[in-house]
Design a protein around this motif. Structure first.
Motif, PDB file in Angstrom:
ATOM      1  N   UNK A 113       0.834  -1.205   0.000  1.00  0.00           N
ATOM      2  CA  UNK A 113       0.000   0.000   0.000  1.00  0.00           C
ATOM      3  C   UNK A 113       0.871   1.258   0.000  1.00  0.00           C
ATOM      4  N   UNK A 114       2.025   1.185   0.691  1.00  0.00           N
ATOM      5  CA  UNK A 114       2.961   2.317   0.686  1.00  0.00           C
ATOM      6  C   UNK A 114       3.539   2.528  -0.712  1.00  0.00           C
ATOM      7  N   UNK A 115       3.906   1.432  -1.387  1.00  0.00           N
ATOM      8  CA  UNK A 115       4.445   1.524  -2.750  1.00  0.00           C
ATOM      9  C   UNK A 115       3.402   2.062  -3.716  1.00  0.00           C
ATOM     10  N   UNK A 116       2.144   1.636  -3.538  1.00  0.00           N
ATOM     11  CA  UNK A 116       1.073   2.114  -4.403  1.00  0.00           C
ATOM     12  C   UNK A 116       0.763   3.591  -4.146  1.00  0.00           C
ATOM     13  N   UNK A 117       0.880   4.020  -2.887  1.00  0.00           N
ATOM     14  CA  UNK A 117       0.681   5.437  -2.568  1.00  0.00           C
ATOM     15  C   UNK A 117       1.775   6.284  -3.217  1.00  0.00           C
ATOM     16  N   UNK A 118       3.000   5.766  -3.195  1.00  0.00           N
ATOM     17  CA  UNK A 118       4.108   6.479  -3.850  1.00  0.00           C
ATOM     18  C   UNK A 118       3.877   6.544  -5.362  1.00  0.00           C
ATOM     19  N   UNK A 119       3.368   5.450  -5.927  1.00  0.00           N
ATOM     20  CA  UNK A 119       3.069   5.411  -7.363  1.00  0.00           C
ATOM     21  C   UNK A 119       2.037   6.478  -7.723  1.00  0.00           C
ATOM     22  N   UNK A 120       0.985   6.596  -6.898  1.00  0.00           N
ATOM     23  CA  UNK A 120      -0.046   7.618  -7.141  1.00  0.00           C
ATOM     24  C   UNK A 120       0.523   9.026  -6.969  1.00  0.00           C
ATOM     25  N   UNK A 121       1.417   9.182  -6.003  1.00  0.00           N
ATOM     26  CA  UNK A 121       2.060  10.481  -5.775  1.00  0.00           C
ATOM     27  C   UNK A 121       2.855  10.917  -7.012  1.00  0.00           C
ATOM     28  N   UNK A 122       3.649  10.006  -7.566  1.00  0.00           N
ATOM     29  CA  UNK A 122       4.440  10.322  -8.755  1.00  0.00           C
ATOM     30  C   UNK A 122       3.525  10.604  -9.942  1.00  0.00           C
ATOM     31  N   UNK A 123       2.479   9.784 -10.095  1.00  0.00           N
ATOM     32  CA  UNK A 123       1.557   9.932 -11.228  1.00  0.00           C
ATOM     33  C   UNK A 123       0.825  11.263 -11.203  1.00  0.00           C
ATOM     34  N   UNK A 124       0.404  11.688 -10.014  1.00  0.00           N
ATOM     35  CA  UNK A 124      -0.397  12.910  -9.900  1.00  0.00           C
ATOM     36  C   UNK A 124       0.471  14.161  -9.797  1.00  0.00           C
ATOM     37  N   UNK A 125       1.571  14.065  -9.076  1.00  0.00           N
ATOM     38  CA  UNK A 125       2.415  15.240  -8.837  1.00  0.00           C
ATOM     39  C   UNK A 125       3.474  15.457  -9.923  1.00  0.00           C
ATOM     40  N   UNK A 126       3.927  14.360 -10.551  1.00  0.00           N
ATOM     41  CA  UNK A 126       4.950  14.465 -11.605  1.00  0.00           C
ATOM     42  C   UNK A 126       4.545  13.638 -12.828  1.00  0.00           C
ATOM     43  N   UNK A 213       2.777  10.804   3.981  1.00  0.00           N
ATOM     44  CA  UNK A 213       3.506  11.847   3.248  1.00  0.00           C
ATOM     45  C   UNK A 213       3.036  11.900   1.791  1.00  0.00           C
ATOM     46  N   UNK A 214       2.863  10.712   1.176  1.00  0.00           N
ATOM     47  CA  UNK A 214       2.428  10.658  -0.230  1.00  0.00           C
ATOM     48  C   UNK A 214       1.062  11.293  -0.413  1.00  0.00           C
ATOM     49  N   UNK A 215       0.117  10.957   0.472  1.00  0.00           N
ATOM     50  CA  UNK A 215      -1.238  11.480   0.320  1.00  0.00           C
ATOM     51  C   UNK A 215      -1.341  12.954   0.697  1.00  0.00           C
ATOM     52  N   UNK A 216      -0.519  13.407   1.615  1.00  0.00           N
ATOM     53  CA  UNK A 216      -0.511  14.838   1.937  1.00  0.00           C
ATOM     54  C   UNK A 216      -0.018  15.646   0.742  1.00  0.00           C
ATOM     55  N   UNK A 217       0.998  15.118   0.061  1.00  0.00           N
ATOM     56  CA  UNK A 217       1.506  15.800  -1.142  1.00  0.00           C
ATOM     57  C   UNK A 217       0.474  15.756  -2.269  1.00  0.00           C
ATOM     58  N   UNK A 218      -0.218  14.618  -2.398  1.00  0.00           N
ATOM     59  CA  UNK A 218      -1.285  14.507  -3.409  1.00  0.00           C
ATOM     60  C   UNK A 218      -2.391  15.508  -3.111  1.00  0.00           C
ATOM     61  N   UNK A 219      -2.751  15.610  -1.827  1.00  0.00           N
ATOM     62  CA  UNK A 219      -3.810  16.544  -1.417  1.00  0.00           C
ATOM     63  C   UNK A 219      -3.428  17.984  -1.722  1.00  0.00           C
ATOM     64  N   UNK A 220      -2.176  18.332  -1.463  1.00  0.00           N
ATOM     65  CA  UNK A 220      -1.727  19.701  -1.716  1.00  0.00           C
ATOM     66  C   UNK A 220      -1.773  20.047  -3.206  1.00  0.00           C
TER      67      UNK A 220
END
Length: 308
Positions: A113-126, A213-220
């Motif tokens: 779930x942590x790896x998938x959250x990081x994947x979503x963070x990269x996809x949405x933020x970068x 951390x990943x979801x907070x960055x996604x939220x921002x």
């Protein structure tokens, strides 16, 4: 006083004497276990067959589905075999093996779930750098590291259990539990007492920090983006949030039952709480991702109904 050389098996005391109802329980457990295997296997096959799903997020999902089957297999076959047993005994090697599989599976779940959250963070933020950062090779390495990390996570606290001298063999659960095995020791050291807490820190708290951390960055990022991108982020992140919430709920049930004890709760309800994580999570995962993610939903429809 007994010692570790005299105890060759544990008795799983939570089964009790269920009489003729055991046949009904056996059928229910068998159907549920087969349903878990089928639901997760179908999605694994769908992702494998449909080349459009050969993307980092779906490869990580595939790993999660494999883990759901593995975690379930660490519990249900033993439960099924115990249904028709009068003594509910399990040998030490099998008990230790089950503990290793269950706890490793739980760690893999949180780390995935942590790896998938990081994947979503990269996809949405970068989004422009997504393919470079999350390549297929890097995803394969991430999955390998998840399993190695999770295995080491449990082997370290498990090493404390292997050498203890046991003065009892009754485990008041339907499966072998790390903390309850430690409570059977003739003398418990501080290392033994906190070994499962160390496991909880490395397997739950550390991944949770990455997820947060990943979801907070996604939220921002979502607060300053278009409505369409917000909807896309919600669609892809909701199943992960539901899975994580359910995992925490199951861990709370497990912790309370093992460490605090809930004697005022009816036995059947207490048994259900103790296995909640391995009953609900393996079925929630395929249905949440299979129904919520549009690409998987469409691929499942084609695979199951539109094949010619």
């Amino acid at each position: 006083m007994e010692n570790s050389t005299e105890i060759v098996s544990f008795v799983l005391g939570a089964y009790g004497n269920i009489g003729q109802v055991k046949y009904l329980y056996f059928v229910i457990i068998l159907i549920w276990y087969l349903s878990i295997c089928v639901a997760n296997s179908v999605l694994i096959v769908v992702i494998y067959v449909d080349r459009r799903l050969h993307e980092p997020m779906y490869i990580l999902l595939c790993n999660l589905f494999v883990n759901e089957i593995g975690g379930s297999t660490s519990l249900y076959p033993l439960m099924l075999s115990q249904m028709f047993s009068d003594f509910h005994e399990v040998t030490l090697p099998w008990c230790f093996l089950q503990m290793c599989f269950i706890y490793t599976s739980a760690s893999v779940e949180f780390c995935s779930l942590a790896a998938m959250a990081y994947d979503r963070y990269v996809s949405i933020c970068y989004p422009l750098h997504y393919n470079a950062i999350m390549s297929t090779v890097k995803v394969a390495i991430i999955i390998l590291l998840i399993w190695i990390y999770s295995f080491i996570n449990y082997i370290i606290p498990f090493s404390f259990v292997m050498g203890i001298e046991l003065c009892g063999n009754l485990i008041d659960k339907v499966f072998c539990d790390h903390h309850l095995v430690i409570k059977l020791a003739c003398s418990v050291s501080l290392h033994n007492t906190v070994s499962d807490l160390i496991f909880a820190f490395t397997s739950i708290f550390v991944p949770f920090c990455f997820i947060s951390v990943s979801y907070l960055k996604i939220l921002s990022v979502c607060l300053n983006t278009s409505t369409e991108k917000k909807k896309k982020a919600i669609t892809t992140c909701t199943p992960q949030i539901v899975s994580l919430s359910n995992m925490f709920l199951g861990c709370i049930f497990h912790f309370v039952d093992s460490r605090i004890g809930v004697t005022h709760v009816p036995d059947k309800l207490r048994v259900l709480f103790s296995v909640y994580l391995l009953v609900c999570q393996p079925m929630i995962t395929p249905f949440m991702y299979g129904l919520k993610l549009p690409k998987i939903k469409e691929s499942c429809k084609r695979f199951l109904f539109d094949r010619k």
